[in-house]
Design an enzyme around this catalytic site. Structure first.
Site, short mmCIF file in Angstrom:
data_model
loop_
_atom_site.label_atom_id
_atom_site.label_comp_id
_atom_site.label_asym_id
_atom_site.label_seq_id
_atom_site.Cartn_x
_atom_site.Cartn_y
_atom_site.Cartn_z
CG ASP A 21 33.22 38.14 47.95
OD1 ASP A 21 33.56 37.22 47.15
OD2 ASP A 21 32.16 38.78 47.82
CG ASP A 24 28.65 32.02 37.61
OD1 ASP A 24 29.24 31.81 36.54
OD2 ASP A 24 29.24 32.42 38.64
CD GLU A 38 28.62 38.08 45.75
OE1 GLU A 38 29.72 37.79 46.26
OE2 GLU A 38 28.52 38.95 44.87
CG HIS A 65 31.95 35.37 44.82
ND1 HIS A 65 32.20 36.73 44.83
CD2 HIS A 65 32.21 34.98 43.55
CE1 HIS A 65 32.58 37.12 43.63
NE2 HIS A 65 32.60 36.08 42.84
#
Ligand code: GLP
Length: 262
Positions: free
Chosen positions: A139, A70, A146, A141
């Site tokens: 979380d 990313d 996400e 991801h």
């Protein structure tokens, strides 16, 4: 899924670096070995050990092509928080790898859709990714996928959640507003198309995410849980991250992987 539990962060990184180097060294085909790579704190120890191995002649990156997961949208390469900068600072500048073998999404593109399509096509042109190393957010991801990103998503533009911007603000003067609101990211489908996926999960703050990855239901809420549908997924973790696993899960993996304990 394999879950390799190590005593601490250093041993987890050592195990992962040994695994990656062994895979590169075992690759005897003419085509390059295609390696997916993450940023973040989790892989830093792995990069340090791979650099040491490269300098010691234990692994070569001459026939390795890399694809990063990313990149922040709107950060130039020279920005010290761009993932381009991170990867060169922490890894590429210290190993012998042909510059043309390095692939990182261009966060300064004026056509993000086209940039993401180009990236997918380039991965495909090499016959796909052999081994994708990743980390996960608190979380769950994976890359910048996400919660509630489709588990079949491909490379595309992602909105970062407020939670992620707060967590990543430690690199932006503790100001979440300074963290870019969007990123380009490979999709969950892009990662799970790889022949193997190796995800590093370390520390108490990742304990819920590790439990969701290994024991939870496959759910778009925890995009890391898509790894349960992959036939070659390995989680390398440390003891600190195991705090939310049930005792039977923890004992099962310690037992079945005991030869892999460093
Ligand atoms: C960022 C990256 C992810 C990375 C995650 C966890 O959000 N986009 O690819 O896995 O952070 O980072 P860390 O390893 O620092 O906890």
């Amino acid at each position: 899924m394999r879950v390799v539990i190590q005593d601490d962060y250093e041993k987890m990184c050592q195990w992962a670096a040994d695994y990656i180097a062994a895979k590169i060294n075992a690759h005897k085909e003419d085509r390059p070995f295609v390696l997916g790579l993450p940023t973040g704190s989790s892989p830093i120890g792995v990069y340090k050990e791979l650099i040491r191995k490269n300098k010691a002649g234990e692994v070569s990156f001459q026939n390795v092509v890399t694809f990063n997961m990313d990149e922040y949208l709107g950060l130039p390469r020279e920005h010290d928080q761009s993932y381009w900068y991170f990867m060169h600072d922490n890894f590429f500048d210290h190993i012998e790898i042909p510059a043309e073998n390095i692939n990182i999404l261009n966060g300064m593109t004026d056509d993000p859709e086209q940039e993401c399509a180009r990236y997918e096509a380039k991965i495909a042109s090499y016959g796909g990714i052999d081994l994708f190393m990743g980390g996960i957010g608190v979380d769950g991801h994976l890359a910048f996928n996400e919660p509630f990103t489709s588990l079949t998503s491909r490379t595309g533009v992602r909105d970062l959640t407020t939670d992620t911007r707060i967590v990543n603000s430690r690199f932006f003067g503790n100001d979440p507003e300074k963290v870019p609101a969007k990123a380009l990211s490979v999709g969950i489908g892009t990662v799970t198309d790889s022949k193997e996926v190796l995800v590093l999960i370390s520390g108490h703050n990742k304990a819920r995410a590790l439990a969701a990855t290994v024991e939870g239901a496959v759910s778009q809420k925890w995009t890391c849980s898509a790894l349960q549908m992959h036939n070659g997924a390995i989680i390398a973790c440390d003891e600190a991250a195991c705090g939310e696993l049930t005792v039977d899960t923890y004992k099962y993996f310690l037992d079945i992987e005991k030869k892999e304990r460093l």
